[in-house]
Design a protein around this motif. Sequence first.
Motif, PDB file in Angstrom:
ATOM      1  N   ASP A  41      13.413  31.910 -30.169  1.00  0.00           N
ATOM      2  CA  ASP A  41      14.202  30.864 -30.840  1.00  0.00           C
ATOM      3  C   ASP A  41      13.552  29.486 -30.750  1.00  0.00           C
ATOM      4  O   ASP A  41      14.238  28.456 -30.753  1.00  0.00           O
ATOM      5  N   TYR A  42      12.237  29.445 -30.674  1.00  0.00           N
ATOM      6  CA  TYR A  42      11.491  28.198 -30.744  1.00  0.00           C
ATOM      7  C   TYR A  42      10.558  28.256 -31.953  1.00  0.00           C
ATOM      8  O   TYR A  42      10.090  29.334 -32.332  1.00  0.00           O
ATOM      9  N   VAL A  79      13.059  23.892 -29.878  1.00  0.00           N
ATOM     10  CA  VAL A  79      14.143  24.870 -29.905  1.00  0.00           C
ATOM     11  C   VAL A  79      14.912  24.728 -31.218  1.00  0.00           C
ATOM     12  O   VAL A  79      15.084  23.625 -31.744  1.00  0.00           O
ATOM     13  N   ASP A  81      18.042  24.631 -33.835  1.00  0.00           N
ATOM     14  CA  ASP A  81      19.385  24.070 -33.740  1.00  0.00           C
ATOM     15  C   ASP A  81      20.401  25.147 -33.378  1.00  0.00           C
ATOM     16  O   ASP A  81      20.318  26.293 -33.860  1.00  0.00           O
ATOM     17  N   VAL A  83      20.788  26.566 -30.575  1.00  0.00           N
ATOM     18  CA  VAL A  83      20.318  27.454 -29.508  1.00  0.00           C
ATOM     19  C   VAL A  83      20.173  26.645 -28.224  1.00  0.00           C
ATOM     20  O   VAL A  83      19.616  25.537 -28.236  1.00  0.00           O
ATOM     21  N   ARG A  84      20.688  27.184 -27.135  1.00  0.00           N
ATOM     22  CA  ARG A  84      20.551  26.492 -25.868  1.00  0.00           C
ATOM     23  C   ARG A  84      19.097  26.545 -25.399  1.00  0.00           C
ATOM     24  O   ARG A  84      18.502  27.611 -25.345  1.00  0.00           O
ATOM     25  N   PRO A  85      18.509  25.386 -25.038  1.00  0.00           N
ATOM     26  CA  PRO A  85      17.115  25.393 -24.594  1.00  0.00           C
ATOM     27  C   PRO A  85      16.924  26.213 -23.318  1.00  0.00           C
ATOM     28  O   PRO A  85      17.816  26.297 -22.483  1.00  0.00           O
ATOM     29  N   GLN A  86      15.740  26.792 -23.194  1.00  0.00           N
ATOM     30  CA  GLN A  86      15.393  27.492 -21.965  1.00  0.00           C
ATOM     31  C   GLN A  86      15.149  26.476 -20.852  1.00  0.00           C
ATOM     32  O   GLN A  86      14.692  25.353 -21.095  1.00  0.00           O
ATOM     33  N   SER A  87      15.441  26.853 -19.633  1.00  0.00           N
ATOM     34  CA  SER A  87      15.168  25.973 -18.509  1.00  0.00           C
ATOM     35  C   SER A  87      13.657  25.849 -18.302  1.00  0.00           C
ATOM     36  O   SER A  87      12.880  26.718 -18.713  1.00  0.00           O
ATOM     37  N   ASP A 135      14.577  20.003 -25.307  1.00  0.00           N
ATOM     38  CA  ASP A 135      14.520  20.663 -26.617  1.00  0.00           C
ATOM     39  C   ASP A 135      13.127  21.136 -26.998  1.00  0.00           C
ATOM     40  O   ASP A 135      12.950  21.699 -28.072  1.00  0.00           O
TER      41      ASP A 135
END
Length: 277
Positions: A41-42, A79, A81, A83-87, A135
């Motif tokens: 999702d990036y 990332v 829109d 979608v929660r960004p990865q840590s 992001d």
Amino acid sequence: MSTQIILTWLFSVTVFLCANSLAQQDIEGSKDHPLFTRMPDYYIGTYEQRDFDAYNSFRDSKGGWITVEGRFTKITYMVKDGVRPQSAAAVLRNYANAIKKAGGDVVHQGDQNVYLKLEKGGRRTWAHIYATGGDWYSLVVVEEAPMQQVVEANADAWKNDILQTGKAALYGIYFDTGKSDIKPESEAAIKEIVRLLSENPALSLHVVGHTDNVGGLDYNLKLSKARAEAVVNELVSKHKVAADRLKAHGVGPLSPVSSNDSEKGRALNRRVELVKQ
């Protein structure tokens, strides 16, 4: 609400959704580096690739800064829109695990950066991943290789520079990072120095080593002096230039010709100069 207003509204929404969708596609001409896939999702927001460049933001196993040179790729992943960004930890660990699976090593790791190296088939590849958990995250890959030399050293041009300014800057003498051994691709420049001296028998030179400002001052002063001495030794021992015509000096980063704030400037500062005695 009239039919015309509804149609206008639907058209506006459609244009917005299409533009938003296009904005989240990889930019034209970009692609993942063959060594790595991306986080899910990036998409690629920025992309740079050069056949040769120097990157001085790598760290060694002790955390010191090193410069590597070769085929350069830099990718910024954004990332999508909604979608929660990865840590940061997830991004860095994924890339670290990927390099280990490929047979490489994690050279150094911090909270927001990981530095990787892969040696395979006689080639060395370096990677730097920077992630904050926001992001976006960035990936830099340098496939280590010498620069293809396309500009030839010219004794006549150096003579003209010496006559006009008292010195000539040489960019055709190469050393590995942090070392003073002259690399084989420097031979053309060395031969041109020999020609300069043979055609001008009254000319004696100070051979002066210069560095950028990466690393400590004392370190660079010693390194630049050692590189100048290597050039003098090469000319005297291999090409039979009279030793009393040459004197080696090193000034490290103390006489820059450009700003050290950019890699282009640092590359200009890494040089050997011939100064008329």
